[in-house]
Design a protein around this motif. Structure first.
Motif, PDB file in Angstrom:
ATOM      1  N   ALA A  92       1.413   2.471   3.233  1.00 14.63           N
ATOM      2  CA  ALA A  92       0.864   3.237   4.089  1.00 14.63           C
ATOM      3  C   ALA A  92      -0.185   2.591   5.141  1.00 14.63           C
ATOM      4  CB  ALA A  92       0.459   4.717   3.482  1.00 14.63           C
ATOM      5  N   LYS A  93      -1.053   1.848   4.512  1.00 19.29           N
ATOM      6  CA  LYS A  93      -2.408   1.289   4.958  1.00 19.29           C
ATOM      7  C   LYS A  93      -1.926   0.578   6.208  1.00 19.29           C
ATOM      8  CE  LYS A  93      -4.948   1.934   0.977  1.00 19.29           C
ATOM      9  NZ  LYS A  93      -5.555   1.614  -0.277  1.00 19.29           N
ATOM     10  N   THR A  94      -0.681  -0.589   5.837  1.00 24.76           N
ATOM     11  CA  THR A  94      -0.456  -1.309   7.030  1.00 24.76           C
ATOM     12  C   THR A  94       0.268  -0.194   8.077  1.00 24.76           C
ATOM     13  OG1 THR A  94      -0.401  -3.097   5.451  1.00 24.76           O
ATOM     14  CG2 THR A  94       0.962  -3.196   7.673  1.00 24.76           C
ATOM     15  N   MET A  95       1.172   0.581   7.558  1.00 23.01           N
ATOM     16  CA  MET A  95       1.701   1.422   8.666  1.00 23.01           C
ATOM     17  C   MET A  95       0.814   2.163   9.540  1.00 23.01           C
ATOM     18  SD  MET A  95       5.022   2.503   6.329  1.00 23.01           S
ATOM     19  CE  MET A  95       6.020   1.463   5.663  1.00 23.01           C
ATOM     20  N   ALA A 155       8.788  22.035   3.607  1.00 25.08           N
ATOM     21  CA  ALA A 155       7.894  21.840   4.673  1.00 25.08           C
ATOM     22  C   ALA A 155       7.785  20.288   5.166  1.00 25.08           C
ATOM     23  CB  ALA A 155       6.520  22.149   4.499  1.00 25.08           C
ATOM     24  N   PHE A 156       7.791  19.570   4.271  1.00 27.15           N
ATOM     25  CA  PHE A 156       7.698  17.891   4.240  1.00 27.15           C
ATOM     26  C   PHE A 156       8.864  17.394   4.990  1.00 27.15           C
ATOM     27  CE2 PHE A 156       9.128  13.742   2.688  1.00 27.15           C
ATOM     28  CZ  PHE A 156       8.259  12.769   3.290  1.00 27.15           C
ATOM     29  N   LEU A 157      10.238  18.054   4.436  1.00 31.59           N
ATOM     30  CA  LEU A 157      11.638  17.623   4.991  1.00 31.59           C
ATOM     31  C   LEU A 157      11.392  18.128   6.492  1.00 31.59           C
ATOM     32  CD1 LEU A 157      14.080  17.824   2.126  1.00 31.59           C
ATOM     33  CD2 LEU A 157      12.962  15.887   2.975  1.00 31.59           C
ATOM     34  N   GLU A 158      11.164  19.178   6.717  1.00 28.24           N
ATOM     35  CA  GLU A 158      11.120  19.725   7.965  1.00 28.24           C
ATOM     36  C   GLU A 158      10.243  19.333   9.003  1.00 28.24           C
ATOM     37  OE1 GLU A 158      13.337  24.023   6.692  1.00 28.24           O
ATOM     38  OE2 GLU A 158      11.100  24.163   7.315  1.00 28.24           O
ATOM     39  N   ALA A 159       9.179  18.368   8.614  1.00 33.89           N
ATOM     40  CA  ALA A 159       8.145  17.998   9.614  1.00 33.89           C
ATOM     41  C   ALA A 159       8.507  16.762  10.434  1.00 33.89           C
ATOM     42  CB  ALA A 159       6.963  17.442   8.495  1.00 33.89           C
ATOM     43  N   ASP A 160       9.711  16.858  11.002  1.00 29.49           N
ATOM     44  CA  ASP A 160      10.166  15.921  11.970  1.00 29.49           C
ATOM     45  C   ASP A 160       9.741  14.615  11.904  1.00 29.49           C
ATOM     46  OD1 ASP A 160      11.074  15.223  14.726  1.00 29.49           O
ATOM     47  OD2 ASP A 160       9.322  15.475  15.546  1.00 29.49           O
ATOM     48  N   ASN A 161      10.416  13.899  10.687  1.00 34.63           N
ATOM     49  CA  ASN A 161      10.222  12.507  10.265  1.00 34.63           C
ATOM     50  C   ASN A 161      11.171  11.757  11.052  1.00 34.63           C
ATOM     51  OD1 ASN A 161       8.050  12.852   8.133  1.00 34.63           O
ATOM     52  ND2 ASN A 161       9.589  14.303   7.230  1.00 34.63           N
ATOM     53  N   ASP A 162      10.906  10.649  11.617  1.00 34.56           N
ATOM     54  CA  ASP A 162      11.950   9.463  11.867  1.00 34.56           C
ATOM     55  C   ASP A 162      12.480   8.896  10.590  1.00 34.56           C
ATOM     56  OD1 ASP A 162      11.428  10.001  14.993  1.00 34.56           O
ATOM     57  OD2 ASP A 162       9.437   8.960  14.485  1.00 34.56           O
ATOM     58  N   VAL A 163      11.852   8.540   9.931  1.00 37.59           N
ATOM     59  CA  VAL A 163      11.955   7.787   8.678  1.00 37.59           C
ATOM     60  C   VAL A 163      11.253   8.494   7.400  1.00 37.59           C
ATOM     61  CG1 VAL A 163      11.700   5.629   7.597  1.00 37.59           C
ATOM     62  CG2 VAL A 163      11.729   5.615   9.963  1.00 37.59           C
ATOM     63  N   THR A 191       6.485   3.584  17.878  1.00 40.08           N
ATOM     64  CA  THR A 191       5.666   4.528  17.049  1.00 40.08           C
ATOM     65  C   THR A 191       6.722   5.384  16.399  1.00 40.08           C
ATOM     66  OG1 THR A 191       3.924   4.445  18.510  1.00 40.08           O
ATOM     67  CG2 THR A 191       3.906   6.154  16.938  1.00 40.08           C
ATOM     68  N   LEU A 192       6.661   5.522  14.924  1.00 41.52           N
ATOM     69  CA  LEU A 192       7.446   6.106  14.192  1.00 41.52           C
ATOM     70  C   LEU A 192       6.496   7.058  13.252  1.00 41.52           C
ATOM     71  CD1 LEU A 192       9.714   3.376  12.264  1.00 41.52           C
ATOM     72  CD2 LEU A 192      10.259   5.139  14.271  1.00 41.52           C
ATOM     73  N   LYS A 193       7.229   8.331  13.022  1.00 40.06           N
ATOM     74  CA  LYS A 193       6.812   9.306  12.184  1.00 40.06           C
ATOM     75  C   LYS A 193       7.358   9.138  10.672  1.00 40.06           C
ATOM     76  CE  LYS A 193       7.773  12.423  15.352  1.00 40.06           C
ATOM     77  NZ  LYS A 193       8.286  12.312  16.535  1.00 40.06           N
ATOM     78  N   ILE A 194       6.693   8.766   9.926  1.00 47.02           N
ATOM     79  CA  ILE A 194       7.044   8.270   8.585  1.00 47.02           C
ATOM     80  C   ILE A 194       6.564   9.085   7.386  1.00 47.02           C
ATOM     81  CG2 ILE A 194       7.443   6.269   6.852  1.00 47.02           C
ATOM     82  CD1 ILE A 194       6.689   4.409   9.296  1.00 47.02           C
ATOM     83  N   GLY A 195       7.618   9.772   6.704  1.00 51.24           N
ATOM     84  CA  GLY A 195       7.199  10.643   5.771  1.00 51.24           C
ATOM     85  C   GLY A 195       7.406   9.576   4.298  1.00 51.24           C
ATOM     86  N   ILE A 196       6.456   9.589   3.568  1.00 52.16           N
ATOM     87  CA  ILE A 196       6.589   8.918   2.126  1.00 52.16           C
ATOM     88  C   ILE A 196       6.780   9.803   0.895  1.00 52.16           C
ATOM     89  CG2 ILE A 196       5.408   7.198   0.667  1.00 52.16           C
ATOM     90  CD1 ILE A 196       4.069   5.819   2.960  1.00 52.16           C
ATOM     91  N   ILE A 197       7.796   9.747   0.286  1.00 53.71           N
ATOM     92  CA  ILE A 197       8.071  10.431  -0.742  1.00 53.71           C
ATOM     93  C   ILE A 197       7.614   9.406  -2.084  1.00 53.71           C
ATOM     94  CG2 ILE A 197       9.587  11.355  -2.464  1.00 53.71           C
ATOM     95  CD1 ILE A 197      11.397  12.047  -0.037  1.00 53.71           C
ATOM     96  N   GLY A 198       6.574   9.681  -2.808  1.00 52.82           N
ATOM     97  CA  GLY A 198       6.080   8.933  -3.756  1.00 52.82           C
ATOM     98  C   GLY A 198       4.928   8.256  -3.408  1.00 52.82           C
TER      99      GLY A 198
END
Ligand code: NAP
Length: 274
Positions: A27-30, A62-70, A11-18
């Motif tokens: 995002a829907k499939t993730m 805040a987005f970059l600091e939000a502990d994203n794996d990807v 299970t990944l924490k994924i941050g999307i830019i754009g």
């Protein structure tokens, strides 16, 4: 630089830019697979994100600091440089994997290597499908990627598994090879679709199957943004030659028709008066 928790589970924490059409589509499939998503974008997509159960950040720091794996970059090709240069990249977590999904590959690879700190892993990818072609699933669609700078193999594998587990055909190849092949296939397809759109071709009461294919090609090409199409040209160094070859091929076909008509007219001069 802070250290984020390693992703030992899948299970990944994924941050999307754009968070445009393609970011939303991925995002829907993730989400369906159980990953935890966040997004940031130029436009305020907070209401849509709320409906999807995604946290939306207007504050990039805040987005970059939000502990994203990807962190998955899904901005337009044309805005990549501006978007990356506006990020406070020093706030990136050391173990974050940066992946992009841009439809050209050498350009984002070069920009990412230039802008990101050396400690950050980089994966360049191109899912060869979109919101329309992939609406009924991703099975058998190609997923092209290059592991540009990967030290955390576990996180990279977990990310690739998102696509593998949906049945994508996983193709590891260099960004250069991708761009060479994509210029001859994807860029050509989009260009012909755009030409058909300029011609304003319309369905008729006597469509042939071939003509229906052209109508579908026109429709699918104009469904993608002009930014996407022009990005395929501007930021793929192999696309320029493809456009020249297309023009030359068109002229060659015209010449062949003209020559054939002249031969016919010589053989039966009276016919040409009919
Ligand atoms: P796109 O028009 O290529 O990109 C739209 C995205 O770019 C939106 O998130 C938009 O942000 C952002 N953007 C555009 N101009 C910007 C600017 N000046 N500053 C900041 N952000 C800007 O459409 P897309 O279909 O969503 O594609 C996204 C990426 O995925 C592209 O790189 C494309 O090559 C790639 N891709 C697309 C497909 C596809 O079938 N659509 C398939 C594979 C790969 P806002 O929404 O916040 O305005």
């Amino acid at each position: 630089m802070a250290v984020s928790s390693s992703s030992s589970s899948s299970t990944l924490k994924i941050g999307i830019i754009g968070f445009g059409p393609f970011g939303q589509f991925l995002a829907k499939t993730m989400i369906k697979q159980g990953h935890i998503l966040r997004a940031t974008s130029r436009t305020d997509h907070s209401q849509l994100c709320h409906r999807l159960g995604i946290s939306f950040f207007s504050d990039k720091r805040a987005f970059l600091e939000a502990d994203n794996d990807v962190i998955l970059i899904s901005t337009s090709i044309l805005s990549l440089s501006e978007v990356l240069n506006s990020l406070p990249v020093h706030c990136l977590q050391r173990r974050t994997l940066i992946a992009d999904v841009l439809s050209v590959k050498e350009y984002p690879r070069n920009v990412l290597l230039q802008v990101l700190p050396e400690e950050v892993d980089v994966l360049c990818t191109h899912p060869m499908f979109g919101p329309e072609s992939g609406q009924n699933g991703w099975k058998d669609f190609a997923f092209v990627y290059e592991k540009v700078r990967i030290r955390d193999e576990a996180t990279c594998s977990s990310f690739l598994r998102i696509f593998e587990s949906e049945g994508c055909k996983m193709l590891e190849m260099s960004c250069e090879e991708h761009d060479k092949v994509a210029a001859k296939s994807q860029f050509l397809t989009h260009t012909i679709g755009r030409v058909l759109s300029e011609l304003e071709i319309q369905s008729t009461s006597m469509n042939t199957k071939g003509f229906e294919t052209l109508i579908r090609l026109k429709e699918s090409s104009v469904n993608d943004s002009f930014d996407l199409f022009s990005g395929l040209y501007i930021h793929n160094r192999f696309a320029k030659q493809e456009l020249l070859d297309l023009e030359a091929a068109f002229e060659k076909v015209k010449r062949k028709l003209q020559q054939k008509m002249e031969v016919q007219q010589e053989q039966s001069p009276n016919e040409s008066k009919l």
